[in-house]
Design a protein around this motif. Structure first.
Motif, PDB file in Angstrom:
ATOM      1  N   GLY A  85      51.147  46.467  51.691  1.00  0.00           N
ATOM      2  CA  GLY A  85      50.237  46.617  50.702  1.00  0.00           C
ATOM      3  C   GLY A  85      49.996  45.716  49.601  1.00  0.00           C
ATOM      4  O   GLY A  85      49.133  45.445  49.477  1.00  0.00           O
ATOM      5  N   GLN A  86      51.222  45.031  49.643  1.00  0.00           N
ATOM      6  CA  GLN A  86      50.951  43.965  48.320  1.00  0.00           C
ATOM      7  C   GLN A  86      50.023  42.595  49.123  1.00  0.00           C
ATOM      8  O   GLN A  86      49.355  42.315  48.238  1.00  0.00           O
ATOM      9  CB  GLN A  86      52.462  43.222  47.973  1.00  0.00           C
ATOM     10  CG  GLN A  86      52.404  42.105  47.115  1.00  0.00           C
ATOM     11  CD  GLN A  86      51.975  42.518  45.712  1.00  0.00           C
ATOM     12  OE1 GLN A  86      51.983  43.673  45.413  1.00  0.00           O
ATOM     13  NE2 GLN A  86      51.278  41.607  44.739  1.00  0.00           N
ATOM     14  N   ALA A  87      50.495  42.479  50.324  1.00  0.00           N
ATOM     15  CA  ALA A  87      49.581  41.416  50.926  1.00  0.00           C
ATOM     16  C   ALA A  87      48.075  41.790  51.011  1.00  0.00           C
ATOM     17  O   ALA A  87      47.043  41.086  50.991  1.00  0.00           O
ATOM     18  CB  ALA A  87      50.013  41.070  52.457  1.00  0.00           C
ATOM     19  N   ALA A  88      47.609  43.180  51.141  1.00  0.00           N
ATOM     20  CA  ALA A  88      46.375  43.796  50.862  1.00  0.00           C
ATOM     21  C   ALA A  88      45.809  43.574  49.509  1.00  0.00           C
ATOM     22  O   ALA A  88      44.527  43.116  49.426  1.00  0.00           O
ATOM     23  CB  ALA A  88      46.207  44.800  51.588  1.00  0.00           C
ATOM     24  N   LEU A  89      46.679  43.754  48.747  1.00  0.00           N
ATOM     25  CA  LEU A  89      46.143  43.664  47.158  1.00  0.00           C
ATOM     26  C   LEU A  89      45.672  42.146  47.015  1.00  0.00           C
ATOM     27  O   LEU A  89      44.714  41.782  46.172  1.00  0.00           O
ATOM     28  CB  LEU A  89      47.290  44.065  46.348  1.00  0.00           C
ATOM     29  CG  LEU A  89      47.154  43.685  44.570  1.00  0.00           C
ATOM     30  CD1 LEU A  89      45.843  44.460  44.074  1.00  0.00           C
ATOM     31  CD2 LEU A  89      47.999  44.089  43.961  1.00  0.00           C
ATOM     32  N   GLU A  90      46.512  41.154  47.603  1.00  0.00           N
ATOM     33  CA  GLU A  90      46.140  39.775  47.224  1.00  0.00           C
ATOM     34  C   GLU A  90      45.280  39.180  47.970  1.00  0.00           C
ATOM     35  O   GLU A  90      44.477  38.545  47.495  1.00  0.00           O
ATOM     36  CB  GLU A  90      47.538  38.964  47.573  1.00  0.00           C
ATOM     37  CG  GLU A  90      48.866  39.303  46.456  1.00  0.00           C
ATOM     38  CD  GLU A  90      50.029  38.554  47.198  1.00  0.00           C
ATOM     39  OE1 GLU A  90      50.156  37.851  48.131  1.00  0.00           O
ATOM     40  OE2 GLU A  90      51.318  38.778  46.455  1.00  0.00           O
ATOM     41  N   ALA A  91      44.836  39.832  49.152  1.00  0.00           N
ATOM     42  CA  ALA A  91      43.851  39.202  49.929  1.00  0.00           C
ATOM     43  C   ALA A  91      42.468  40.049  49.381  1.00  0.00           C
ATOM     44  O   ALA A  91      41.444  39.256  49.182  1.00  0.00           O
ATOM     45  CB  ALA A  91      43.899  39.904  51.491  1.00  0.00           C
ATOM     46  N   ALA A  92      42.473  41.269  48.622  1.00  0.00           N
ATOM     47  CA  ALA A  92      41.260  41.783  48.036  1.00  0.00           C
ATOM     48  C   ALA A  92      41.227  41.072  46.859  1.00  0.00           C
ATOM     49  O   ALA A  92      39.767  40.939  46.650  1.00  0.00           O
ATOM     50  CB  ALA A  92      41.674  43.246  47.806  1.00  0.00           C
ATOM     51  N   CYS A  93      42.065  40.582  46.184  1.00  0.00           N
ATOM     52  CA  CYS A  93      41.765  40.174  44.816  1.00  0.00           C
ATOM     53  C   CYS A  93      41.072  38.693  44.990  1.00  0.00           C
ATOM     54  O   CYS A  93      40.238  38.075  44.436  1.00  0.00           O
ATOM     55  CB  CYS A  93      43.151  39.733  44.148  1.00  0.00           C
ATOM     56  SG  CYS A  93      43.648  41.302  43.251  1.00  0.00           S
ATOM     57  N   ASP A  94      41.815  37.961  46.100  1.00  0.00           N
ATOM     58  CA  ASP A  94      41.203  36.314  46.477  1.00  0.00           C
ATOM     59  C   ASP A  94      39.659  36.879  46.905  1.00  0.00           C
ATOM     60  O   ASP A  94      38.853  35.787  46.469  1.00  0.00           O
ATOM     61  CB  ASP A  94      41.991  36.044  47.621  1.00  0.00           C
ATOM     62  CG  ASP A  94      41.492  34.538  48.006  1.00  0.00           C
ATOM     63  OD1 ASP A  94      41.926  33.796  47.186  1.00  0.00           O
ATOM     64  OD2 ASP A  94      41.084  34.431  49.072  1.00  0.00           O
ATOM     65  N   TYR A  95      39.640  37.657  47.675  1.00  0.00           N
ATOM     66  CA  TYR A  95      37.827  37.890  48.085  1.00  0.00           C
ATOM     67  C   TYR A  95      36.927  38.294  46.820  1.00  0.00           C
ATOM     68  O   TYR A  95      36.059  37.628  46.795  1.00  0.00           O
ATOM     69  CB  TYR A  95      37.994  38.953  49.011  1.00  0.00           C
ATOM     70  CG  TYR A  95      36.712  39.258  49.536  1.00  0.00           C
ATOM     71  CD1 TYR A  95      35.995  38.608  50.691  1.00  0.00           C
ATOM     72  CD2 TYR A  95      35.789  40.261  49.211  1.00  0.00           C
ATOM     73  CE1 TYR A  95      34.754  38.780  51.031  1.00  0.00           C
ATOM     74  CE2 TYR A  95      34.615  40.409  49.550  1.00  0.00           C
ATOM     75  CZ  TYR A  95      33.912  39.757  50.502  1.00  0.00           C
ATOM     76  OH  TYR A  95      32.836  39.879  50.960  1.00  0.00           O
ATOM     77  N   ALA A  96      37.829  39.235  46.222  1.00  0.00           N
ATOM     78  CA  ALA A  96      36.796  39.644  44.838  1.00  0.00           C
ATOM     79  C   ALA A  96      36.482  38.507  43.949  1.00  0.00           C
ATOM     80  O   ALA A  96      35.611  38.470  43.346  1.00  0.00           O
ATOM     81  CB  ALA A  96      37.429  40.686  44.088  1.00  0.00           C
TER      82      ALA A  96
END
Length: 401
Positions: free
Chosen positions: A263-274
């Motif tokens: 879940g944390q990896a997804a959060l970081e990936a989503a933030c990076d994309y956004a």
């Protein structure tokens, strides 16, 4: 070459390895078993964290391993899950010492020397989930100097990287056990008759975790490696005889930590994309959009809450031994919250990135898939909620006046 220098922070080591694993996942995808990751775990000394000091390990504590496993999973959840399974096994063995000391020393020395993980092999096609009861069909029959094991196990996580297969078998009836015994056969990798069949490469989740089928075709097990024998019908569990349901021991928190890491990896990936996605129609990063901020906020809030309970429970186990009899419900709650937070966060991550999230150019689709595996780790949601509910009912039961 195996690292032998003084103690290194488990968290720093996990972060370093996670970066390597994530880079490989980006380059190679998640098809096939990541043998390089497991060589790194051995050569960089991560597996030594699981082993006791009196047998050459560095013996990281429960809290430290929970934190390290979350960080390792941010790089590659499949690799981290295999390590968590080893942590569940070794954590219990090093604390309870249910095996003869010479046998435990033999296994630890082999892991130090040549690497390889260790896992329990209990699930069978007919048996289903171990958390719902049942007696194995795998059998061991007496032979000169030991036993001959025959059977078929499924969902053996990490099979291609294991050094030891702790195989649940049934022994024949005896005067001491008229219905037979359930025991653990310690089977070394490469034993004649031991066959691994890759059946997991195209699975939905954790494609690199090697959840293989394992067949035992007259595998010889020396007498001293047949351990933890108990008559059929008596509870499994600790050396003290106290029953321990699958997924409710303290080291199971390292498994919950893996899914929190997803879940944390997804959060970081989503933030990076956004932060970096600037559509021409908008002219600025989508991170400035209120609905994107709300999605990220949902992800962060769920993960923070799950992490808080996970670490609080690990600290309570270590620092307040008097609470241990009451902690299985909190362990179940931590697992429930971590896996469901990971599922919710990874789904929100897809919504943040839109259609791009469905492509392999972003890691979000992998995280989304990997998080779903947590729903089927013991205790599954229904069993976990049952444990939590019964504990609450007991705590708040009104006593008669």
């Amino acid at each position: 070459m195996l690292r032998t220098e003084g103690p290194c922070s488990a968290l720093a080591l996990a972060d370093s390895l996670a970066q390597r694993f994530a880079a490989r996942a980006r380059q190679q995808g998640d098809h096939g078993f990541p043998h390089e990751n497991h060589r790194d775990l051995h050569e960089q000394g991560y597996l030594r964290l699981l082993l006791p000091r009196d047998h050459g390990g560095t013996e990281a504590g429960l809290v430290e391993m929970v934190q390290a496993q979350e960080r390792l999973a941010r790089g590659d959840a499949a690799t981290a899950l295999i390590t968590a399974m080893a942590a569940v096994v070794m954590g219990r063995l090093r604390e309870e010492r249910p095996w003869p000391e010479a046998v435990f020393a033999e296994v630890c020395k082999a892991m130090l020397r040549q690497g390889g993980g260790i896992n329990s092999c209990v699930t069978e096609p007919e048996l289903g989930s171990i958390s719902r009861g049942g007696v194995p069909r795998s059998r061991a029959t007496p032979a000169p100097g030991g036993w001959v094991v025959e059977g078929h196990k499924i969902f053996v996580t990490g099979a291609p990287a294991l050094g030891w297969f702790l195989t649940a078998v049934v022994l024949p009836p005896s005067s001491a056990a008229p219905d037979g015994e359930v025991a653990t056969a310690i089977v070394g990798a490469g034993s004649p008759g031991l066959r691994i069949v890759e059946t997991w490469n195209d699975a939905l989740s954790l494609r690199g975790c090697g959840n293989a089928d394992v067949f035992y075709d007259k595998v010889f097990v020396p007498e001293h490696l047949m351990v933890e024998r108990r008559p059929i019908g008596t509870p499994s569990g600790s050396a003290s005889g106290k029953a321990s349901a699958p997924g409710l021991g303290p080291w199971s928190l390292t498994v919950a930590a893996v899914y929190l890491g997803v879940g944390q990896a997804a959060l970081e990936a989503a933030c990076d994309y956004a932060n970096n996605r600037v559509p021409t129609a908008l002219g600025r990063p989508i991170a400035e959009q209120v609905h994107i901020q709300q999605r990220i906020g949902e992800m962060q809030a769920a993960l923070l809450a799950a992490r808080a309970l996970l670490l609080e429970t690990a600290h309570a186990w270590v620092e307040q031994p008097e609470l241990r009899p009451s902690l299985p419900a909190r362990i179940a709650a931590a697992k429930y919250l971590c896996t469901n937070a990971a599922c919710a966060a990874t789904e929100s991550g897809l919504r943040v990135a839109g259609g791009f999230s469905l492509t392999s150019a972003l890691s979000l689709e992998r995280h989304f898939r990997d998080a779903r595996a947590g729903l089927f780790q013991p205790p599954q949601d229904d069993l976990a909620l049952g444990v939590i509910g019964r504990d609450a009912l007991t705590q708040f039961r009104r006593r008669p006046a």
